[in-house]
Motif scaffolding. Sequence first.
Motif, PDB file in Angstrom:
ATOM      1  N   ALA A 202       0.831  -1.208   0.000  1.00 44.52           N
ATOM      2  CA  ALA A 202       0.000   0.000   0.000  1.00 44.52           C
ATOM      3  C   ALA A 202       0.862   1.253   0.000  1.00 44.52           C
ATOM      4  CB  ALA A 202      -0.930  -0.015   1.214  1.00 44.52           C
ATOM      5  N   VAL A 203       1.930   1.232   0.768  1.00 39.64           N
ATOM      6  CA  VAL A 203       2.830   2.395   0.810  1.00 39.64           C
ATOM      7  C   VAL A 203       3.481   2.622  -0.548  1.00 39.64           C
ATOM      8  CG1 VAL A 203       4.973   3.261   1.822  1.00 39.64           C
ATOM      9  CG2 VAL A 203       3.227   2.222   3.286  1.00 39.64           C
ATOM     10  N   ALA A 204       3.848   1.542  -1.230  1.00 43.82           N
ATOM     11  CA  ALA A 204       4.437   1.681  -2.562  1.00 43.82           C
ATOM     12  C   ALA A 204       3.464   2.363  -3.527  1.00 43.82           C
ATOM     13  CB  ALA A 204       4.846   0.311  -3.093  1.00 43.82           C
ATOM     14  N   ALA A 205       2.175   2.060  -3.371  1.00 45.38           N
ATOM     15  CA  ALA A 205       1.172   2.694  -4.228  1.00 45.38           C
ATOM     16  C   ALA A 205       0.944   4.157  -3.847  1.00 45.38           C
ATOM     17  CB  ALA A 205      -0.143   1.917  -4.143  1.00 45.38           C
ATOM     18  N   LEU A 206       1.111   4.503  -2.571  1.00 39.60           N
ATOM     19  CA  LEU A 206       0.848   5.860  -2.101  1.00 39.60           C
ATOM     20  C   LEU A 206       2.047   6.793  -2.245  1.00 39.60           C
ATOM     21  CD1 LEU A 206      -1.037   4.926   1.193  1.00 39.60           C
ATOM     22  CD2 LEU A 206      -2.043   6.145  -0.757  1.00 39.60           C
ATOM     23  N   ALA A 207       3.252   6.248  -2.245  1.00 45.16           N
ATOM     24  CA  ALA A 207       4.453   7.067  -2.186  1.00 45.16           C
ATOM     25  C   ALA A 207       4.568   8.080  -3.326  1.00 45.16           C
ATOM     26  CB  ALA A 207       5.693   6.169  -2.135  1.00 45.16           C
ATOM     27  N   PRO A 208       4.195   7.749  -4.561  1.00 47.05           N
ATOM     28  CA  PRO A 208       4.314   8.770  -5.617  1.00 47.05           C
ATOM     29  C   PRO A 208       3.481  10.023  -5.344  1.00 47.05           C
ATOM     30  CG  PRO A 208       4.109   6.587  -6.586  1.00 47.05           C
ATOM     31  CD  PRO A 208       3.837   6.428  -5.128  1.00 47.05           C
ATOM     32  N   ALA A 209       2.313   9.850  -4.723  1.00 38.43           N
ATOM     33  CA  ALA A 209       1.464  11.008  -4.417  1.00 38.43           C
ATOM     34  C   ALA A 209       1.899  11.719  -3.142  1.00 38.43           C
ATOM     35  CB  ALA A 209       0.007  10.564  -4.289  1.00 38.43           C
ATOM     36  N   TYR A 210       2.643  11.021  -2.276  1.00 39.04           N
ATOM     37  CA  TYR A 210       3.060  11.584  -0.984  1.00 39.04           C
ATOM     38  C   TYR A 210       4.556  11.340  -0.819  1.00 39.04           C
ATOM     39  CZ  TYR A 210      -1.971  11.549  -0.145  1.00 39.04           C
ATOM     40  OH  TYR A 210      -3.326  11.742  -0.250  1.00 39.04           O
ATOM     41  N   PRO A 211       5.394  12.123  -1.455  1.00 39.60           N
ATOM     42  CA  PRO A 211       6.843  11.886  -1.390  1.00 39.60           C
ATOM     43  C   PRO A 211       7.429  12.019   0.010  1.00 39.60           C
ATOM     44  CG  PRO A 211       6.344  13.967  -2.508  1.00 39.60           C
ATOM     45  CD  PRO A 211       5.054  13.241  -2.349  1.00 39.60           C
ATOM     46  N   ASP A 212       6.718  12.697   0.921  1.00 39.08           N
ATOM     47  CA  ASP A 212       7.198  12.834   2.297  1.00 39.08           C
ATOM     48  C   ASP A 212       6.602  11.780   3.225  1.00 39.08           C
ATOM     49  OD1 ASP A 212       4.643  13.875   2.062  1.00 39.08           O
ATOM     50  OD2 ASP A 212       4.984  15.539   3.456  1.00 39.08           O
ATOM     51  N   LEU A 213       5.951  10.755   2.692  1.00 44.71           N
ATOM     52  CA  LEU A 213       5.323   9.716   3.505  1.00 44.71           C
ATOM     53  C   LEU A 213       6.384   8.921   4.270  1.00 44.71           C
ATOM     54  CD1 LEU A 213       2.755   8.122   4.262  1.00 44.71           C
ATOM     55  CD2 LEU A 213       3.138   6.722   2.217  1.00 44.71           C
ATOM     56  N   ARG A 214       6.127   8.721   5.566  1.00 45.50           N
ATOM     57  CA  ARG A 214       7.003   7.894   6.412  1.00 45.50           C
ATOM     58  C   ARG A 214       6.180   6.762   7.003  1.00 45.50           C
ATOM     59  NH1 ARG A 214       8.478  10.874  11.104  1.00 45.50           N
ATOM     60  NH2 ARG A 214      10.274   9.502  11.449  1.00 45.50           N
ATOM     61  N   VAL A 215       6.782   5.593   7.076  1.00 46.17           N
ATOM     62  CA  VAL A 215       6.150   4.439   7.698  1.00 46.17           C
ATOM     63  C   VAL A 215       7.077   3.942   8.793  1.00 46.17           C
ATOM     64  CG1 VAL A 215       5.136   2.171   7.344  1.00 46.17           C
ATOM     65  CG2 VAL A 215       5.112   3.837   5.490  1.00 46.17           C
ATOM     66  N   LEU A 216       6.628   3.994  10.027  1.00 44.62           N
ATOM     67  CA  LEU A 216       7.417   3.573  11.174  1.00 44.62           C
ATOM     68  C   LEU A 216       6.934   2.202  11.608  1.00 44.62           C
ATOM     69  CD1 LEU A 216       7.414   6.924  13.198  1.00 44.62           C
ATOM     70  CD2 LEU A 216       8.960   6.188  11.367  1.00 44.62           C
TER      71      LEU A 216
END
Length: 365
Positions: A202-216
Amino acid sequence: MSETARDHARMVMLGTAIDTQGGVSAVVNVLKDAGLCDRCDVIYLPTHRDGGAITKLLTLASAWLRYAGLLLGGKVALVHAHTASRASFWRKSLFILPAFMARVPVILHLHGGEFQVFYGKECSAWARRFVRWVFQQVSQVVVLSGSWERWVRSSFPAAKVRVIANPILIPELATNTVRSSRTLLFLGRLGERKGVYDLLSAVAALAPAYPDLRVLLGGDGELDAVRAQADALGIGDHVELLGWVKGADKARLLNEASVYVLPSYNEGLPMSVLEAMAHGLPVVSTPVGGIPEAVRDGEEGFLVPPGDVQALTDRLGHLLANPELRARMGEAARARAVSNFGATGIVEHWVALYRELGWSCRNPG
């Protein structure tokens, strides 16, 4: 047991070492911090701790020898056995059977999210008969949610079963805390059962739209495999593996994250979900075990089917894009944690059960 012997008897609680990583130790720590063990004069015997085979064996042997001495001396009035599945259940059986022989009441407190799998698919025929016999002989089976109560009643019709939810200490929230707008938090054992690989997808799909996305990702388990999968998906820079976190570090993460996510395939009632709710975080999880009784879809967060990466992606994206929705769901989550899972109220349920089984607890001071 005579009145004289009972004057010197105690209640024995069986679980894991309080510094062990996992759900049982977290529950026991909260019950202790909420005063249950002091009020009810509990002797706590850890039957398991993290470490090598020798450490585990010595922990079990030490607990059993002390327990046997207490039983033989007529000093055990009630046994409260925390158990999960597999080895946890067989370990507790070494303590439950002598209690049956001594005619001491036993509470079987079921935590394990995989107990249905253990009982239905992994046990041999004789093992299933033994498990069924234990469940139907103990004085009380305690489960964490209505869904688990229904399963126990259908599987063990003669069992005496009731629901007592996991407790949570409600923290004071600092008014000056600033939450990140793009931080997803996961706490638990990293692996397929907790849905961590679905989260990475899911993060891989979201990362292009949210380049500052962090997953802890806080927890032990399949650290190398998770790191390799994150790199393979091209999101290694977005993912942080924290190891097991606790205490002030955990509180800080819960106070600063945007969304708590736990896309598990099976659960009891995860303490991490309750902790996230108590800290005012919206939760994205799955409708398994007791989770739907804590998180109502669309109110305290979102529930998606286990393994449905597209639904998980959509719900996480919806929350990331809507700060007002995150705030509203976070407030609802904290309110539900306070009303349904606060430790003070849960402790009173335990006190009432102990009294039903003949063991008195002091009133709170």
